[in-house]
Design a protein around this motif. Structure first.
Motif, PDB file in Angstrom:
ATOM      1  N   TYR A 131       1.132  -1.265   0.128  1.00  0.00           N
ATOM      2  CA  TYR A 131      -0.055   0.030   0.111  1.00  0.00           C
ATOM      3  C   TYR A 131       0.860   1.329  -0.103  1.00  0.00           C
ATOM      4  O   TYR A 131       1.611   1.092   0.956  1.00  0.00           O
ATOM      5  N   GLY A 132       0.312   2.307  -1.244  1.00  0.00           N
ATOM      6  CA  GLY A 132       1.773   3.217  -1.003  1.00  0.00           C
ATOM      7  C   GLY A 132       0.712   4.814  -1.061  1.00  0.00           C
ATOM      8  O   GLY A 132      -0.198   4.671  -1.738  1.00  0.00           O
ATOM      9  N   LEU A 133       1.195   5.623  -0.452  1.00  0.00           N
ATOM     10  CA  LEU A 133       0.921   6.856  -0.336  1.00  0.00           C
ATOM     11  C   LEU A 133       2.413   8.103  -1.073  1.00  0.00           C
ATOM     12  O   LEU A 133       3.150   7.494  -0.231  1.00  0.00           O
ATOM     13  N   GLY A 134       2.079   8.194  -1.773  1.00  0.00           N
ATOM     14  CA  GLY A 134       3.306   9.780  -2.436  1.00  0.00           C
ATOM     15  C   GLY A 134       2.492  10.473  -1.326  1.00  0.00           C
ATOM     16  O   GLY A 134       1.978  11.705  -1.435  1.00  0.00           O
ATOM     17  N   VAL A 135       3.984  10.559  -0.531  1.00  0.00           N
ATOM     18  CA  VAL A 135       4.435  11.709   0.245  1.00  0.00           C
ATOM     19  C   VAL A 135       4.592  13.234  -0.382  1.00  0.00           C
ATOM     20  O   VAL A 135       3.203  14.136  -0.162  1.00  0.00           O
ATOM     21  N   THR A 136       5.651  13.565  -0.823  1.00  0.00           N
ATOM     22  CA  THR A 136       5.917  14.497  -1.573  1.00  0.00           C
ATOM     23  C   THR A 136       4.601  14.889  -2.997  1.00  0.00           C
ATOM     24  O   THR A 136       3.839  16.369  -3.258  1.00  0.00           O
ATOM     25  N   ARG A 137       3.642  13.899  -3.448  1.00  0.00           N
ATOM     26  CA  ARG A 137       3.215  14.141  -4.517  1.00  0.00           C
ATOM     27  C   ARG A 137       1.792  14.300  -3.847  1.00  0.00           C
ATOM     28  O   ARG A 137       1.620  15.672  -4.093  1.00  0.00           O
ATOM     29  N   ILE A 138       1.280  14.378  -2.357  1.00  0.00           N
ATOM     30  CA  ILE A 138      -0.270  15.048  -2.259  1.00  0.00           C
ATOM     31  C   ILE A 138      -0.093  15.884  -2.105  1.00  0.00           C
ATOM     32  O   ILE A 138      -0.700  16.635  -1.792  1.00  0.00           O
ATOM     33  N   LEU A 139       1.649  16.858  -1.399  1.00  0.00           N
ATOM     34  CA  LEU A 139       1.892  18.030  -1.229  1.00  0.00           C
ATOM     35  C   LEU A 139       1.503  18.900  -2.285  1.00  0.00           C
ATOM     36  O   LEU A 139       0.612  19.718  -2.505  1.00  0.00           O
ATOM     37  N   ALA A 140       1.986  18.077  -3.544  1.00  0.00           N
ATOM     38  CA  ALA A 140       1.602  18.706  -4.750  1.00  0.00           C
ATOM     39  C   ALA A 140       0.708  19.202  -4.922  1.00  0.00           C
ATOM     40  O   ALA A 140       0.051  20.441  -5.267  1.00  0.00           O
ATOM     41  N   ALA A 141      -0.016  18.302  -5.544  1.00  0.00           N
ATOM     42  CA  ALA A 141      -1.171  17.731  -6.142  1.00  0.00           C
ATOM     43  C   ALA A 141      -2.744  18.359  -5.074  1.00  0.00           C
ATOM     44  O   ALA A 141      -3.504  18.818  -6.007  1.00  0.00           O
ATOM     45  N   SER A 142      -2.263  18.774  -3.728  1.00  0.00           N
ATOM     46  CA  SER A 142      -3.216  19.367  -2.605  1.00  0.00           C
ATOM     47  C   SER A 142      -3.411  20.873  -3.123  1.00  0.00           C
ATOM     48  O   SER A 142      -4.275  21.262  -3.829  1.00  0.00           O
TER      49      SER A 142
END
Length: 470
Positions: free
Chosen positions: A334-345
């Protein structure tokens, strides 16, 4: 960084000489003030009709990349590689705290696996050749092969397989980490949305049966839904392909966005959602209710896989069953993109010129703006704003390190307020013309709600008492 700033001797605003009444030291027991001029956040905001930073020449850009560069959140070093500057690290740390809460709520135990992964493990699983040129590969001085891990199924399965006394009574085992990952992207673009180095939260689960593993799968998916709901993000969970990870079941968590690289088909009633790559033929209607499907683009921010025994069978990751027989563990990842969530937010919540963060992970929750140097309100207003700052830190200690004071008093309030809006502080407290009234009244800009309130000192503290931080 926060601890370092708190230990610095910082000036208090309000006097004519450089805006400092007490440039060194401070009153005992008073919270150290975080001054904007002392934060390492090199701003490149648009001024006077001139554009701010846009990114590397020739590289495709997007709203989040542009805003993050202008706000001093990231700095490019080479294609697909960025320095994460202090405000971004603060936001990351808050996001990771939320992830820790959700993962530990489903029994997750946090560990840390090496970035250097043995080529032997990857060859055994077949992915050394399957991954192709996107895998960063290297040899050490002894000519032993390694890769820089884009994911860690092989390594964590080998770790569990090395525990010869594992019993069914110790399952389910849910291990996760938050680490830097690597992928040799052929065309890095869109800042942190498609980079060569990135941070990811990855969980690996081991269960005693397929039924138990599928229960784990549903629990972790529910935790992901809860996380994105807490962040206030407009996510959608879609059926997805398993790709190079493998397994028999997979879902993506997507944020709909025009610059998204995935095509999604969604039922307007919420009965069906899928990445188009999972469909054999072009599907136009919902298989559940018959409604016409709508197509949108999405940014993938999370991915879940039911793996079965794909990796445990290779590494011989077994446990002793109730009958005392060796049995292969059923796995999921199970993966969550930490830095991608920041940018996508930032991509989906912001306007073209102003950042909007999910409130829980904003680097700083509030900004204080004192009067302009030389103005009629300067002396009284600055002193009153300092008082609010200090009393807020005492009444709401959880916000003590989350408040920035914009000490650039040579600039007008309007200019600093515009900058604060661009930087995305959820709340801005301004000592404007009404600060000289009896009782003093402050302007409070609630950025995410898009409204302005006029409050006394007590009203400001009462309003901010509702602010949540991880």
């Amino acid at each position: 960084m926060e601890a370092l700033l708190r230990s610095c001797r910082v000036p208090a605003l309000g006097a004519r000489h450089g805006g400092a009444r007490a440039r060194h030291g401070g009153t005992a027991g008073r919270a150290r003030r975080l001054l904007l001029s002392q934060l390492f956040q090199p701003l490149a905001l648009p001024t006077g009709g001139q554009a701010g930073s846009e990114g590397r020449p020739g590289e495709p850009s997007c709203r989040s990349q542009r805003l993050m560069l202008q706000a001093g959140l990231i700095h490019p070093t080479s294609p697909g590689c960025y320095c994460y500057l202090p405000p971004t690290v603060r936001a990351m740390e808050k996001l990771i705290k939320l992830m820790d809460q959700e993962m530990q709520a489903v029994g997750g135990q946090k560990l840390n696996l090496p970035s250097l992964c043995s080529a032997e493990l990857w060859r055994a699983s077949g992915r050394w050749d399957q991954m192709g040129p996107e895998l960063f590969r290297l040899l050490d001085r002894h000519k032993h092969g390694y890769c820089l891990g884009p994911t860690h199924e092989e390594l964590v399965t080998a770790l569990v397989a090395s525990q010869s006394g594992l019993s069914y009574k110790q399952l389910p085992l849910r291990l996760y980490q938050v680490t830097r990952k690597f992928r040799d992207e052929p065309k890095p673009r869109f800042g942190l949305l498609r980079s060569r180095e990135f941070y990811m939260k990855d969980m690996y689960t081991f269960d005693s049966s397929e039924e138990a593993a599928r229960r784990t799968y549903e629990q972790v998916c529910a935790a992901y839904c809860h996380l994105f709901t807490r962040l206030g993000l407009p996510f959608v969970k879609v059926r997805a392909a398993t790709g190079s990870i493998g397994g028999s079941t997979s879902h993506e968590f997507q944020l709909p966005a025009d610059i998204g690289e995935d095509r999604l088909l969604l039922c307007p009633q919420g009965h069906f959602a899928a990445n188009v790559e999972t469909l054999n033929t072009e599907q136009t209607s919902c298989p559940e209710c018959g409604e016409k499907l709508s197509e949108t683009k999405g940014i993938e921010v999370g991915h879940t896989f039911y793996l079965g025994t794909k990796y445990s069978s290779v590494a011989n990751a077994v446990f002793s069953s109730a009958e005392n027989r060796p049995q292969l563990a059923e796995m999921g990842c199970y993966g969550l993109g930490v830095t991608r969530i920041l940018a996508a937010s930032i991509e989906v919540l912001s306007s073209e010129d102003s950042i909007r963060w999910p409130s829980l992970i904003a680097p700083y929750q509030l900004c204080f703006i004192p009067p302009k140097r030389g103005s009629r309100e300067e002396e009284e207003g600055a002193a009153l704003l300092e008082q609010v700052y200090d009393e807020l830190a005492q009444a709401l200690p959880q916000l003590a390190g989350d408040a920035v004071l914009d000490d650039r008093s040579q600039l007008t309030i309007g200019k600093r307020l515009k900058d604060a809006q661009r930087l995305g502080y959820p709340y801005v407290v301004v000592a404007g013309k009404r600060v000289c009234e009896d009782p003093p009244v402050f302007e409070v800009w609630d950025q995410n709600a898009g409204k302005v309130l006029f409050l006394t000192k007590e009203g400001v503290i009462e309003l901010l008492s509702e602010v949540q931080v991880p």
